[in-house]
Structure formats: C-alpha cells, structure tokens
Design an enzyme around this catalytic site. Structure first.
Site, PDB file in Angstrom:
ATOM      1  N   CYS A  15       8.165  -3.234  -5.619  1.00  0.00           N
ATOM      2  CA  CYS A  15       7.370  -2.222  -6.318  1.00  0.00           C
ATOM      3  C   CYS A  15       8.279  -1.140  -6.888  1.00  0.00           C
ATOM      4  O   CYS A  15       8.118  -0.709  -8.033  1.00  0.00           O
ATOM      5  CB  CYS A  15       6.345  -1.609  -5.370  1.00  0.00           C
ATOM      6  SG  CYS A  15       5.264  -0.384  -6.151  1.00  0.00           S
ATOM      7  N   CYS A  67       0.718  -0.775   0.864  1.00  0.00           N
ATOM      8  CA  CYS A  67      -0.429  -0.097   0.262  1.00  0.00           C
ATOM      9  C   CYS A  67      -1.624  -1.019   0.047  1.00  0.00           C
ATOM     10  O   CYS A  67      -2.770  -0.606   0.211  1.00  0.00           O
ATOM     11  CB  CYS A  67      -0.025   0.574  -1.047  1.00  0.00           C
ATOM     12  SG  CYS A  67       0.531  -0.551  -2.350  1.00  0.00           S
TER      13      CYS A  67
END
Length: 383
Positions: free
Chosen positions: A104, A202
């Site tokens: 990410c 997340c």
C-alpha cells in the site's frame, strides 16, 4: 501563508496530524489529504485498531480545520482493489504471506500522493512515518535513516523508496520520540493527542485473513490465481513425510505458526513449509524454522553500503556482475538486526548469508537491509 506547499497524508491519527503541524513550523503551507482506499463500511469492525475508517477521515478533517489548512478526501478504491487486495489474496494462494501495508505504501500512498502533489503544486510530500531523509553531499545521494525513536522506527516498510521520491519526502516525526509527538499534539490542542495507534490490516480489521479471502474470493481473483475454487482440506505432514492429520486448506497457515493447528503432539509443532501444489502443510520443531540463507527478488537499492566485500572469496553462484557488502538485515518488522553478507545480482535478486541463523523466514515478506543507522534497501523474500 508560505508559498512553499507540502502535501500531508493525514490518516486521522496523532502522527500524521503532528507531521502537518511540524511542516507548518518549518515554513510550509500544508495541504491535508486522506486517501479513501477501501470500503470502510464493509471493513469496519467495532473494537479493532485499524486505519482508514470513517471516524479516521472525520478526525483528519477536524484536525485540518483546527490548524486552518485545506483538506481533501480522495477516492482510490478501484486502485486499492487492483493493487493491494487482489495481490494480498493471490499471494496467500501461492503459499506465501503478503505484507499489504508495504505494498500500500509502495503503490498507493507514495505512488498516488506524488501525482496529487504535482497537481496541487506541492514541493514536499509528507507522512507521519517514523524515519528521516538525509542528503549525503559528498556522495550526492539521499539516504533513509532510522528514526530517533527506535521502538517506532518504520524504515522497514519504506525500503522501496527511490532517490527521486526521497528528494521530495519529509518525515518530520522521525526526529522525535513518540511521547514528544503526543505532547506536541496536546500543546497544540489537537483532538487526536491521545488516540490509539492503528495496528491491524485496514481491510481485515478482525485479523481473520483466511475468512476475508473466503468471503471475497471473486472471478477476478480466480483468474489471477488460476484457481476456480479455494483449496479445501489437505494433509499435515511431518518432516519425514508422515501424515499427522488434516488441515483446513493451506492458505489458512503461515510459516512459523503454532496456534490453531489442532494437532496433538509430545513437543510443540510449527508450520515450516507450505506446498500449494499438493495442498500440504509441513510441520516441524522450532529448530526446523532456522536458516542462514535468504533469497529476495525485486531488490531496491536506496544507497550503497559503506563496507563492500572484494571478490577474492569464492561464493556459490557469484559472477562478475555481483556486488557484495557487509550489512545487517531483518526478515520481519519486529525482528532484530542480524549481520551477514549481502550479494546483489544483476537480475535484481539478492542473497543474504546471515552470520547466525534467523527464524521463520517467510516467502512474501521482506528482507530489509541496513548499514548502521541507514536503511539501504530491500526486496521480497522468495526462498
């Protein structure tokens, strides 16, 4: 406000909030941005410590308002699915263990943030990571330095950064202890001064990654993995190939795992290998998890280590284009630094021969290399 603008990635936490404040103190005009990377409603689980939730976005908005700086929320859901979630799932289905936070950072945050910084006319790109960027004038090279707070240092997840990126990056929190960051937030009246740190993936805030894969395995993932359906039950084997029992499907396990095996034995058993081709999981002792040799692919060299090794000593697989260095390295974020010899090959792969064995080396995770206080690069472990 200053003509110098800095794009600040704001997660809604104390670290990025203080980073924005510190850039203001440096004479920059911060522009806050929160990246909407996944379906928060689907991923949000009460009581977890994940990032990028709707509350986090609202916290970032409030902090920006408190500091009087512009704030944007940008939607990158499609790119996150393609680059991060699909890779996360297919890596597990290859029998490896992904590190989605690194990917990410690599493809979303530090890729897309630079594009947005250009559109906004921002000279600097800023995050709340605990690290520092240092320019070596003698060698005309930017270096990635460990944070002052060694317990919070995040250089491990930044090993992919390039010279062009480092030239524009600023990690202001890297010069402070975590306790100092919270004190600054409190003095400035920032509402996130005592907010907990995010710890979970997340989009898998409950930690059940196998369950996430089972719930979200779609046609696109089938095509990428080459599997029309998820692996079902298979055999647990010992190191000699004897069947010890049945498992739930190899993607439920990772190297070094001890809990959740459901196998009774006189001594503790650990996952030491995963063979996706036969849907087998190999179990062994803790001693079976140690090795001195690690191979990594797609190695990114940030800056050259100081201590090179000449080619007089014969090394298996060495050729004229190889470069060898005395360094330290670690194979997971919380691992200790272990010394050894790094060999860089012309094809972008690297071999690390540690001076002493390291535990639970896991394909899919990262080999990250250091020269003293400086992170000099890293790559994805393949063997």
């Amino acid at each position: 406000m200053s003509d110098k603008k800095a794009l600040v990635a704001m997660s809604g936490g104390v670290d990025s909030s203080v980073a924005a404040y510190l850039m203001k103190e440096k004479g920059y005009s911060p522009v806050g941005v929160t990246m909407m990377l996944h379906d928060q409603d689907a991923a949000c689980v009460y009581g977890t410590h994940s990032c990028c939730t709707p509350d986090d976005i609202e916290d970032a908005r409030v902090v920006s308002s408190t500091m009087g700086i512009p704030f944007h929320v940008v939607n990158f859901l499609d790119g996150f699915k393609e680059k991060i979630i699909n890779s996360f799932v297919t890596t597990y289905l290859k029998g490896e263990t992904p590190n989605p936070c690194i990917e990410c950072n690599r493809y979303m945050k530090f890729g897309l943030l630079f594009e947005m910084a250009d559109r906004e006319g921002c000279e600097k790109v800023v995050t709340g990571h605990y690290a520092s960027v240092v320019y070596d004038e003698e060698k005309s090279v930017y270096k990635l330095k460990r944070a002052v707070d060694k317990t919070k240092d995040q250089t491990y997840v930044l090993y992919f950064l390039t010279q062009d990126q480092l030239a524009r990056l600023d990690f202001p929190d890297g010069e402070y202890e975590k306790t100092e960051i919270r004190e600054i937030a409190q003095r400035q009246g920032l509402p996130v001064a005592h907010k907990h740190d995010s710890q979970d993936i997340c989009f898998v805030p409950d930690g059940d990654y196998a369950g996430y894969i089972e719930r979200n395995y779609d046609r696109e993932m089938q095509e990428l993995s080459g599997l029309t359906s998820l692996p079902e039950e298979g055999d647990f084997l010992d190191m000699e190939g004897n069947v010890l029992g049945r498992h739930k499907g190899y993607f439920h396990y990772t190297i070094g795992q001890r809990k959740g095996l459901g196998i009774s034995a006189k001594a503790p058993l650990y996952v030491v290998d995963i063979i996706p081709e036969t849907n087998q999981v190999i179990l062994g002792s803790n001693e079976d998890l140690f090795t001195r040799e690690v191979k990594a692919a797609d190695f990114n060299l940030i800056s050259e280590p100081e201590n090179s090794v000449d080619g007089d000593e014969s090394v298996e697989g060495e050729n004229s284009g190889d470069r060898r260095y005395l360094v330290t390295a670690k194979v997971r974020y919380r691992a200790k630094d272990t010394s050894g010899v790094l060999t860089l090959h012309e094809d972008g792969t690297a071999d690390m021969l540690f001076d002493e064995p390291v535990r639970a080396v896991t394909p899919g995770q990262s080999l990250v290399v250091y020269d003293g206080d400086y992170c000099v690069g890293g790559g994805t472990i393949i063997k």
